[in-house]
Design a protein around this motif. Sequence first.
Motif, PDB file in Angstrom:
ATOM      1  N   ASP A  85       0.980  -0.852   0.295  1.00 38.16           N
ATOM      2  CA  ASP A  85      -0.053  -0.092   0.277  1.00 38.16           C
ATOM      3  C   ASP A  85       0.601   1.335   0.236  1.00 38.16           C
ATOM      4  O   ASP A  85       1.774   1.661   1.101  1.00 38.16           O
ATOM      5  CB  ASP A  85      -1.254  -0.015   1.273  1.00 38.16           C
ATOM      6  N   TYR A 124       0.438   0.950  -4.306  1.00 32.40           N
ATOM      7  CA  TYR A 124      -0.520   0.495  -4.779  1.00 32.40           C
ATOM      8  C   TYR A 124      -1.119   2.017  -4.585  1.00 32.40           C
ATOM      9  O   TYR A 124      -1.131   2.523  -3.412  1.00 32.40           O
ATOM     10  CB  TYR A 124      -1.743  -0.729  -4.520  1.00 32.40           C
ATOM     11  N   GLU A 126      -3.775   4.778  -4.628  1.00 38.88           N
ATOM     12  CA  GLU A 126      -5.006   5.297  -5.149  1.00 38.88           C
ATOM     13  C   GLU A 126      -5.265   7.171  -4.788  1.00 38.88           C
ATOM     14  O   GLU A 126      -5.576   6.803  -6.473  1.00 38.88           O
ATOM     15  CB  GLU A 126      -5.827   4.919  -3.457  1.00 38.88           C
ATOM     16  N   ARG A 127      -5.079   7.612  -4.846  1.00 38.76           N
ATOM     17  CA  ARG A 127      -4.598   9.155  -5.249  1.00 38.76           C
ATOM     18  C   ARG A 127      -3.112   9.564  -5.287  1.00 38.76           C
ATOM     19  O   ARG A 127      -2.753  10.019  -4.606  1.00 38.76           O
ATOM     20  CB  ARG A 127      -5.242   9.899  -3.567  1.00 38.76           C
ATOM     21  N   ILE A 218      -5.962   5.042 -10.381  1.00 38.48           N
ATOM     22  CA  ILE A 218      -4.795   4.276  -9.328  1.00 38.48           C
ATOM     23  C   ILE A 218      -3.348   4.411 -10.796  1.00 38.48           C
ATOM     24  O   ILE A 218      -3.346   4.290 -11.721  1.00 38.48           O
ATOM     25  CB  ILE A 218      -4.879   3.710  -8.959  1.00 38.48           C
ATOM     26  N   CYS A 244     -10.810  -4.882  -7.350  1.00 38.10           N
ATOM     27  CA  CYS A 244     -11.394  -4.365  -6.831  1.00 38.10           C
ATOM     28  C   CYS A 244     -12.595  -4.509  -7.229  1.00 38.10           C
ATOM     29  O   CYS A 244     -13.585  -3.450  -6.255  1.00 38.10           O
ATOM     30  CB  CYS A 244     -10.920  -2.395  -7.996  1.00 38.10           C
ATOM     31  N   LYS A 250     -17.075   1.110  -4.537  1.00 39.55           N
ATOM     32  CA  LYS A 250     -15.266   0.716  -3.535  1.00 39.55           C
ATOM     33  C   LYS A 250     -14.430   0.265  -4.245  1.00 39.55           C
ATOM     34  O   LYS A 250     -13.670  -0.564  -3.957  1.00 39.55           O
ATOM     35  CB  LYS A 250     -15.340   1.039  -2.225  1.00 39.55           C
ATOM     36  N   TYR A 252     -10.825  -0.724  -4.943  1.00 34.80           N
ATOM     37  CA  TYR A 252     -10.129  -1.103  -4.066  1.00 34.80           C
ATOM     38  C   TYR A 252      -9.847  -2.088  -3.590  1.00 34.80           C
ATOM     39  O   TYR A 252     -10.271  -2.930  -3.816  1.00 34.80           O
ATOM     40  CB  TYR A 252     -10.340  -0.041  -3.066  1.00 34.80           C
ATOM     41  N   THR A 257      -7.475  -4.079   1.690  1.00 32.73           N
ATOM     42  CA  THR A 257      -8.812  -3.206   2.670  1.00 32.73           C
ATOM     43  C   THR A 257      -8.851  -4.591   3.527  1.00 32.73           C
ATOM     44  O   THR A 257      -8.725  -3.979   5.360  1.00 32.73           O
ATOM     45  CB  THR A 257     -10.018  -3.610   1.924  1.00 32.73           C
TER      46      THR A 257
END
Length: 310
Positions: A85, A124, A126-127, A218, A244, A250, A252, A257
């Motif tokens: 992550d 990974y 995400e933003r 992403i 995902c 959502k 992800y 998660t």
Amino acid sequence: DPHAAAPYYLINIGMFAYYHGVQHLPDQATQPFLYYGDNSIYDRDGRLINNQTVNARRSVMEMQQLAEEAWRMRADPQLTLAIHDGGLLKFFGATDVAGAQALEGDYMTALVKLRDARAALIGYIERSRSTYVISLLHLLSLHADQVTDANLKSNGELEGLTDDLLFTRVLKSGERSAIMTQNSPQNYAYKTKQGADFEIAFFYLNVAAAGADRAAVIRVDLPMWAAQDRAAVDAIHALILTQCAIQGRKPYPYALTRADELAHVSGGEKAQFEELLRVQMHRQRVEGESSNKLQTKGLARADRRQHKLG
């Protein structure tokens, strides 16, 4: 917390392994590490370490645990996708991190183990706020005599735009960009000091489901040993989309998660631990006292009332 009764920090690593295409229940585990000794909480000059140091140590330990898990699964004929992550390009020496050089060495050792385990490692993000492609487009818009340090300090008319904003308009659901590499001194150091396998590449991917109202772009970091393997890249692409899709609206990765849920230490758990700490300190006749700042903040907040003007 520098204001707590006793200095310590706890790192809790969450691991979650999901098996695609086979009848096998997921594996999950947590691994807590508690640090309180002088060698762990003070630097060479006797100063309390900062949060950046704790975060750096956590990043290294996450990669080490990921490498251990990949090594355990190295005999599996199926591809092992190891998801971290966050980005893969770590350069702790650029910040005020105690023992940065040793941490970078430990981090690279973990990457070597992941490569030797034949794992497809990815980071990974995400933003992402990266502007690698935007900066390239800005450079391409300049004439040769305009390529100066002053003009390259910003992206000109494209200033403020990010790569993910660009690719929300370019990539359809499930599509990815070409694989690129970041041209930076840090990435160059990875390549020259550790070998070509460890240069970090990346691509952008729209993980939004088909028919979604908006794109979800992403960034995926991957070392060159995976980026140059077409079959591995195809598998990475497919597995990210499948992960995902498990969470529906959502987008992800489900494994990330679940790993985050396993690693999370709630406020109640922290309070229970600190109560056990106070009991143990009392048994050992060790006086612990919160800082004056923390105590006065508690007093000030305890008697706070709301008043209405009318």
